[in-house]
Design a protein around this motif. Structure first.
Motif, PDB file in Angstrom:
ATOM      1  N   LEU A 198      12.825  14.897  10.996  1.00 53.77           N
ATOM      2  CA  LEU A 198      13.267  14.387   9.691  1.00 53.77           C
ATOM      3  C   LEU A 198      13.728  12.935   9.787  1.00 53.77           C
ATOM      4  CD1 LEU A 198      15.190  17.273   7.920  1.00 53.77           C
ATOM      5  CD2 LEU A 198      13.098  16.109   7.177  1.00 53.77           C
ATOM      6  N   GLU A 199      14.530  12.692  10.788  1.00 53.65           N
ATOM      7  CA  GLU A 199      15.067  11.340  10.941  1.00 53.65           C
ATOM      8  C   GLU A 199      13.975  10.336  11.234  1.00 53.65           C
ATOM      9  OE1 GLU A 199      19.478  12.584  12.581  1.00 53.65           O
ATOM     10  OE2 GLU A 199      17.961  11.790  13.964  1.00 53.65           O
ATOM     11  N   THR A 200      13.026  10.762  12.034  1.00 55.85           N
ATOM     12  CA  THR A 200      11.928   9.852  12.374  1.00 55.85           C
ATOM     13  C   THR A 200      11.077   9.573  11.145  1.00 55.85           C
ATOM     14  OG1 THR A 200      11.930  10.814  14.584  1.00 55.85           O
ATOM     15  CG2 THR A 200      10.050   9.430  14.006  1.00 55.85           C
ATOM     16  N   ALA A 201      10.844  10.640  10.366  1.00 56.78           N
ATOM     17  CA  ALA A 201      10.065  10.459   9.149  1.00 56.78           C
ATOM     18  C   ALA A 201      10.769   9.473   8.215  1.00 56.78           C
ATOM     19  CB  ALA A 201       9.876  11.803   8.451  1.00 56.78           C
ATOM     20  N   GLN A 202      12.068   9.656   8.116  1.00 61.57           N
ATOM     21  CA  GLN A 202      12.882   8.779   7.277  1.00 61.57           C
ATOM     22  C   GLN A 202      12.760   7.322   7.748  1.00 61.57           C
ATOM     23  OE1 GLN A 202      16.843  10.227   7.480  1.00 61.57           O
ATOM     24  NE2 GLN A 202      17.230   9.883   5.306  1.00 61.57           N
ATOM     25  N   ARG A 203      12.846   7.168   9.041  1.00 60.38           N
ATOM     26  CA  ARG A 203      12.741   5.843   9.644  1.00 60.38           C
ATOM     27  C   ARG A 203      11.407   5.195   9.338  1.00 60.38           C
ATOM     28  NH1 ARG A 203      13.589   5.373  15.906  1.00 60.38           N
ATOM     29  NH2 ARG A 203      13.621   3.133  15.691  1.00 60.38           N
ATOM     30  N   LEU A 204      10.348   6.019   9.501  1.00 63.32           N
ATOM     31  CA  LEU A 204       8.998   5.494   9.279  1.00 63.32           C
ATOM     32  C   LEU A 204       8.856   5.032   7.831  1.00 63.32           C
ATOM     33  CD1 LEU A 204       6.826   8.027  11.274  1.00 63.32           C
ATOM     34  CD2 LEU A 204       7.316   5.642  11.840  1.00 63.32           C
ATOM     35  N   LEU A 205       9.432   5.824   6.943  1.00 64.42           N
ATOM     36  CA  LEU A 205       9.339   5.489   5.531  1.00 64.42           C
ATOM     37  C   LEU A 205      10.075   4.179   5.245  1.00 64.42           C
ATOM     38  CD1 LEU A 205       8.420   6.332   2.742  1.00 64.42           C
ATOM     39  CD2 LEU A 205      10.650   7.410   2.433  1.00 64.42           C
ATOM     40  N   VAL A 206      11.297   4.094   5.767  1.00 69.21           N
ATOM     41  CA  VAL A 206      12.086   2.879   5.558  1.00 69.21           C
ATOM     42  C   VAL A 206      11.317   1.676   6.084  1.00 69.21           C
ATOM     43  CG1 VAL A 206      14.171   1.665   6.259  1.00 69.21           C
ATOM     44  CG2 VAL A 206      14.306   4.058   5.544  1.00 69.21           C
ATOM     45  N   ARG A 207      10.755   1.845   7.248  1.00 70.60           N
ATOM     46  CA  ARG A 207      10.020   0.747   7.845  1.00 70.60           C
ATOM     47  C   ARG A 207       8.767   0.407   7.019  1.00 70.60           C
ATOM     48  NH1 ARG A 207       9.753   0.487  14.265  1.00 70.60           N
ATOM     49  NH2 ARG A 207      11.962   0.899  14.016  1.00 70.60           N
ATOM     50  N   GLY A 208       8.163   1.466   6.515  1.00 72.76           N
ATOM     51  CA  GLY A 208       6.916   1.283   5.766  1.00 72.76           C
ATOM     52  C   GLY A 208       7.095   0.489   4.482  1.00 72.76           C
ATOM     53  N   VAL A 209       8.276   0.527   3.925  1.00 74.16           N
ATOM     54  CA  VAL A 209       8.465  -0.171   2.655  1.00 74.16           C
ATOM     55  C   VAL A 209       9.262  -1.459   2.822  1.00 74.16           C
ATOM     56  CG1 VAL A 209       8.343   1.950   1.348  1.00 74.16           C
ATOM     57  CG2 VAL A 209      10.577   1.081   2.070  1.00 74.16           C
ATOM     58  N   SER A 210       9.605  -1.754   4.069  1.00 76.30           N
ATOM     59  CA  SER A 210      10.455  -2.919   4.268  1.00 76.30           C
ATOM     60  C   SER A 210       9.640  -4.202   4.153  1.00 76.30           C
ATOM     61  CB  SER A 210      11.153  -2.843   5.616  1.00 76.30           C
ATOM     62  OG  SER A 210      10.181  -2.868   6.614  1.00 76.30           O
ATOM     63  N   GLU A 211      10.360  -5.269   4.070  1.00 76.97           N
ATOM     64  CA  GLU A 211       9.782  -6.601   3.896  1.00 76.97           C
ATOM     65  C   GLU A 211       8.701  -6.878   4.945  1.00 76.97           C
ATOM     66  OE1 GLU A 211      11.635 -11.022   3.680  1.00 76.97           O
ATOM     67  OE2 GLU A 211      13.019  -9.333   3.787  1.00 76.97           O
ATOM     68  N   GLY A 212       7.598  -7.406   4.512  1.00 81.26           N
ATOM     69  CA  GLY A 212       6.551  -7.788   5.459  1.00 81.26           C
ATOM     70  C   GLY A 212       5.587  -6.666   5.767  1.00 81.26           C
ATOM     71  N   SER A 213       5.916  -5.425   5.364  1.00 81.51           N
ATOM     72  CA  SER A 213       4.993  -4.322   5.613  1.00 81.51           C
ATOM     73  C   SER A 213       3.990  -4.220   4.453  1.00 81.51           C
ATOM     74  CB  SER A 213       5.789  -3.023   5.745  1.00 81.51           C
ATOM     75  OG  SER A 213       6.250  -2.654   4.478  1.00 81.51           O
ATOM     76  N   PRO A 214       2.869  -3.510   4.652  1.00 81.31           N
ATOM     77  CA  PRO A 214       1.838  -3.449   3.611  1.00 81.31           C
ATOM     78  C   PRO A 214       2.391  -2.955   2.270  1.00 81.31           C
ATOM     79  CG  PRO A 214       1.068  -2.405   5.629  1.00 81.31           C
ATOM     80  CD  PRO A 214       2.481  -2.753   5.855  1.00 81.31           C
ATOM     81  N   THR A 215       3.321  -2.009   2.316  1.00 77.10           N
ATOM     82  CA  THR A 215       3.827  -1.483   1.048  1.00 77.10           C
ATOM     83  C   THR A 215       5.078  -2.212   0.586  1.00 77.10           C
ATOM     84  OG1 THR A 215       4.676   0.256   2.456  1.00 77.10           O
ATOM     85  CG2 THR A 215       2.883   0.843   0.959  1.00 77.10           C
ATOM     86  N   GLY A 216       5.478  -3.219   1.347  1.00 75.82           N
ATOM     87  CA  GLY A 216       6.670  -3.991   0.974  1.00 75.82           C
ATOM     88  C   GLY A 216       6.605  -4.514  -0.449  1.00 75.82           C
ATOM     89  N   PRO A 217       5.511  -5.180  -0.820  1.00 78.23           N
ATOM     90  CA  PRO A 217       5.401  -5.722  -2.181  1.00 78.23           C
ATOM     91  C   PRO A 217       5.509  -4.637  -3.254  1.00 78.23           C
ATOM     92  CG  PRO A 217       3.711  -6.657  -0.764  1.00 78.23           C
ATOM     93  CD  PRO A 217       4.386  -5.577   0.024  1.00 78.23           C
TER      94      PRO A 217
END
Lengths: 315, 135, 558
Positions: free
Chosen positions: A262-281
């Motif tokens: 769960l925590e890893t999934a959460q982390r991946l999601l946070v990272r996935g939407v953070s600045e500079g990532s493809p889904t950031g915008p």
């Protein structure tokens, strides 16, 4: 990278040190390394210690290390100390108390600072534990900073949870922190030479109940004098056997795996939407849309999850 | 998220018997306040202890403090053991009461810098910062 | 009341001055800083007047040689006898240091002071593995009676007074001195000198301990008891603030912790069953002399006043001599700079002046090269000459307590005294000196002060000449002092020979008896003396004690 993991599996301490640094620094290489390490883990008996600062956890561990060494076990220790919220720095001093086991080839001690671990301190701590497990440490002690929520959180991911308390001096009624009575597999009353230990022991005895067929033992110790350490080591070994025979060890592993996934999934999601990532915008756009009342947070979150790139290599 | 810069980890140790730890503690605090992680190993450490700790803690640099005059024996021994263990990349520096003409000898033995009494903390901090980046 | 009236007049005058003269002056020229502070960070006001000094002068000051001894412990002070010029010396082997002693005596030194090397301070022989690299580097190595004999050969031990800076193994080193004197036919009753023997400040500041506090304290009290019976002129302890200050403490902390320790020793002595008047005369003190002239002076004066009161009123000492705080002073090693080291001569002069104005009984002045090494001969001589100039040229020794009555000094003395009492209260709240050590109280207080001081230097709130201002770029030339390889070899050879030629059976029995004595509650001194006579080495004797008493682990703090 391949070299580090290969060397680790040969028992190389330098490789263990470097791998733990990669984990602490949240380097992408750590994910790959941990994947390769994982099949070689699951052997060590992991013991987590929690208790208020100054209660003598380091000194207890120091003595336990010696005792388990004398019983032929190899030992790893992960000791967590707080990072200063103001400077980001830390002084890690737990080694001082463990200094006399420093050059024993069967002992590995690593100090970790709490840092601002985005992905959760518990994850990083147990990744470090896995490194030591894979290196061949048969018992791994995890020492947390204190007895706050996050420390308890870390300790309870171990196979065996040790709660350390000490008797107070003077005429005070000693009350246990809420929740502390439910988490321990073993209770240690340390510094019995200082205060009135009997009251605390009686108090604990009165309140502790058997859980899943195990009544948490209460062990009196004076770590600096080496008192009660043999008994504590016996109790820890007994608990390891109990977990194994009852099947609870597997149960605990599953519970931890659940949390970690769960925590890893959460982390991946946070990272996935953070600045500079493809889904950031997209994240930015959705945030503005929510603020402008064009959509609501719940709907925006669903949109984000759906757009999360599925084929990207997890980092 | 902005990537967090890699933490610099430093080991501060007192080799030999000398108990004067004012300087070691002041430096440890200054490095902490500069955002580094400082592993303080306390008093009366043998070079073997220091090297083992440095490897397990995977530090970028080691700061040795000695005021008893045993530096010529103990400091180079730390460098030698690090090399022997394949960790020669760890930067070793020294501080304390060090006679001026010992300094070039220590540097030849692999001690990267020697900080005597009165060295500004800022100078020590920036040295460790650089050492951490280079590692 | 007349007193009240005077006060009123003074207050009015001061107010007028502030509103007129002072205000105009400040308008014309503002002060250099917002706040002026002492070396210890204590704020100093612009002006001190009689209004700043509370209480009656006769109670605060008394007369020299009388209670509470604020102005000095002798009625005539240096008009009668100058302070003892005692230069701390030691390096290499016993022969090397013996030569330095003779050199210093030839140049007018009036008392000896022995610095031991690290292995000796930790109770190890020169040839033990723990001693690696440490032989003779910061003091002389004394591993056996033979070394002690050489160290004092050709020196009149019946005439000179000898101070020995030794703590955890103090009783063993003292026993060696006593057996050495015995061998030369000098009766113990006439021996004069001091062993530092102050273990409490080791746990707090200098960190040179061997055994846990309680066992160490027992050994200390053993020397009190033995000394009061057999070596009556010997100071069996020098309760030391010096190292507390060097580790970073403020003047007030130095004062408070030292006196708290002093009172702790008295309590232990009384608990042993001794009468306070029987051993209090042999308690001596040792303070630092740092840069801030008036703060240091106030510290010495407050120390005398507190000690006199506590000894008389709290511990019930009847003999007025037991109320007197006698002290040695050393200038502040920590103030010496590696940059422009000649300037250290000036610093040391100011510090020595503070000690003399403060009424010290003996004084060591640091040599200017000590930020680099143990002093070379020339540097040590200049340091000694500094004292001689103060004694014979400056005129400050011509009258008693020349600065007594200064409003500033008296106010500062009161302030330091009050701060010391606040610390005494905190120490009691923690359960006393030893529990406070176990909790790391002193260690933390000292480390905090050290860091604060260093930050002040970093931020230039504090100017250290040549370090953070008035800096020059120059190559420092200091004549090095080297411990010779030959000294080391001679020492190791001497030890081997001693172990080879001594009576093995006698030696073994003496150590066995010592072991049993340590386990019992008998006084250990006679057994240590017998072991020394049987040629047991320092390391062997301390190993016996290590076996019985175990080690000490420092509380974790930084």
């Amino acid at each position: 990278m391949r070299d580090l993991v290969a060397a680790l599996l040969q028992g190389d301490k330098r490789a263990a040190g470097k791998l733990i640094s990669l984990i602490e620094d949240d380097e992408p290489e750590a994910v790959d390394a941990l994947q390769r390490i994982y099949p070689h883990t699951g052997r060590a008996h992991v013991v987590g210690f929690t208790g208020p600062p100054g209660v003598g956890k380091s000194s207890l561990i120091n003595r336990l290390v010696r005792t388990f060494r004398a019983r032929g076990k190899t030992i790893g220790v992960v000791a967590v100390d707080p990072t200063s919220p103001y400077t980001g720095g830390a002084v890690l001093g737990d080694r001082i108390r463990m200094a006399d086991t420093g050059i024993d080839p069967g002992v590995f001690i690593r100090s970790m600072a709490t840092r601002g671990h985005a992905g959760g301190l518990a994850l990083a701590t147990f990744d470090a534990v896995r490194v030591l497990d894979a290196m061949g440490s048969q018992v791994v002690f995890v020492e947390t900073v204190g007895a706050g929520q996050s420390e308890v959180e870390i300790a309870t991911r171990a196979h065996t949870v040790v709660v350390v308390e000490m008797p107070l001096t003077g005429d005070v009624v000693q009350t246990m922190k809420a929740g502390i009575l439910e988490i321990g597999d073993v209770y240690v009353v340390n510094k019995v030479d200082l205060g009135n230990a009997d009251v605390l022991v009686a108090n604990l005895k009165f309140q502790l109940a058997a859980r899943e067929g195990w009544t948490p033992p209460i062990v009196r110790t004076a770590a600096l004098e080496g008192q009660g350490i043999e008994e504590l080591a016996d109790v820890l070994e007994r608990h390891a056997i109990f977990l194994e025979r009852s099947g609870f060890r597997h149960g605990r592993e599953v519970a931890r795996a659940r949390q970690e996934i769960l925590e890893t999934a959460q982390r991946l999601l946070v990272r996935g939407v953070s600045e500079g990532s493809p889904t950031g915008p997209l994240f930015d756009r959705l945030a503005n849309a929510v603020a402008d009342r064009e959509t609501d947070p719940h709907a925006a979150a669903r949109k984000l999850l759906e757009s999360h790139p599925k084929k990207k290599r997890p980092r | 998220m902005v990537p967090i810069p890699r933490k610099i980890r430093v080991l501060i140790a007192k080799p030999g018997l000398d108990g004067h730890d004012r300087g070691a503690k002041v430096v440890a605090r200054a490095l902490r306040d500069a955002g580094m992680e400082v592993i303080y190993t306390g008093l009366r450490q043998m070079p073997e202890d220091i090297v083992e700790a440095a490897i397990q803690e995977d530090v970028d640099a080691i700061g040795l403090s000695s005021l008893s005059g045993a530096h010529m024996t103990l400091f180079p021994e730390v460098v030698r053991l690090l090399k022997k263990r394949g960790s020669g990349e760890i930067v070793v520096v020294g501080g304390g009461i060090i006679p001026a003409d010992d300094i070039p000898k220590l540097k030849r033995a692999g001690i990267k810098a020697v900080f005597g009494p009165g060295t500004p903390l800022g100078e020590i901090v920036s040295f460790f910062k650089k050492a951490g980046k280079g590692a | 009341m007349r007193h009240e009236d005077e006060r009123k007049v003074l207050e009015e005058e001061l107010k007028r001055w502030q509103e007129t003269t002072l205000r105009e002056a400040l308008e014309a020229l503002p002060e250099r800083r917002k706040e002026f502070i002492t070396t210890s960070g204590r704020p100093v006001r612009r002006l001190y007047t009689p209004l700043d000094v509370a209480g009656k002068a006769d109670e605060r000051l008394g007369n020299p040689g009388g209670f509470p001894f604020t102005r000095g412990i002798h009625p005539t002070m240096y008009r009668g006898r100058l302070w003892t010029m005692r230069m701390f010396a030691g390096f290499g082997g016993a022969e090397d240091t013996n030569r330095r002693f003779k050199y210093l005596i030839a140049h007018g030194e009036t008392g000896l002071s022995v610095a031991f090397d690290m292995p000796t301070l930790y109770g190890y022989d020169t040839d033990e593995p723990e001693a690696k690299g440490e032989f003779g580097t910061c003091g002389v190595a004394v591993s056996s009676l033979d070394d002690m004999r050489i160290l004092f050969s050709g020196i009149d031990v019946g005439g000179v007074s000898t101070s020995m800076t030794i703590n955890s193994p103090a009783s063993v080193i003292w026993a060696m001195y006593l057996v050495m004197a015995e061998g030369r036919g000098v009766p113990w009753a006439g021996l004069r000198g001091t062993i530092q023997n102050d273990i409490l400040k080791e746990y707090q500041a200098q960190k040179e301990w061997i055994y846990p506090p309680e066992a160490s304290m027992r050994l200390v009290v053993d020397t009190f008891e033995f000394g009061s019976k057999h070596v009556p002129e010997w100071n069996t302890i020098s309760i030391s603030g010096y190292h507390i200050r060097e580790a970073g403490a403020t003047a007030a902390q130095e004062l408070a912790f030292t006196l708290a320790n002093g009172m702790e020793y008295v309590r232990w002595g009384v608990d042993r069953g001794m009468k306070v008047d029987d051993f209090a005369l042999r308690l001596s003190f040792f303070f630092n002399a740092h840069n801030d002239l008036f703060e240091e002076l106030a510290k010495y004066r407050a120390a005398r006043r507190i000690w006199a009161r506590e000894m008389r009123d709290t511990f019930g000492a009847k003999d007025p001599r037991a109320w007197r705080l006698r002290f040695h002073t050393q200038t502040a090693g920590v103030s010496l700079t590696a940059q422009q080291p000649e300037m250290n001569i000036v610093r040391t002069t100011i510090q020595a002046l503070a000690a003399v104005l403060g009424g010290t009984q003996s004084l060591h002045t640091n040599a200017f090269d000590e930020a680099y090494q143990v002093p070379n001969e020339r540097a040590a001589r200049i340091a000694l000459r500094t004292q001689q100039i103060l004694a014979h040229e400056s005129g400050v020794a011509n009258t008693v307590d020349p600065l007594g009555g200064s409003h500033f000094l008296e106010a500062l003395t009161d302030e330091l005294e009050a701060e010391a009492y606040r610390y005494f209260d905190r120490i009691s709240e923690l359960g006393g000196v030893i529990p406070a050590i176990r909790k790391g109280f002193f260690q933390q207080e000292i480390a905090n002060s050290a860091y604060r001081y260093q930050r002040e230097v970093e931020d230039k709130e504090r100017i250290v000449v040549g370090v953070n201002d008035f800096v020059v770029d120059e190559q420092t030339e200091i004549e090095p002092l080297r411990v010779s390889e030959a000294s080391f070899k001679a020492q190791v050879e001497r030890l081997r020979k001693l172990r080879r030629t001594r009576d093995a059976k006698k030696h073994e029995q003496a150590l066995e008896r010592l072991f049993k004595a340590c386990e019992s509650d008998e006084n250990t001194m006679p057994f240590i003396l017998d072991a020394v006579r049987a040629k047991a080495t320092l390391g062997e004797i301390c190993d016996v004690m290590r076996q019985v008493f175990g080690p000490w682990e420092e509380p974790l703090l930084y």
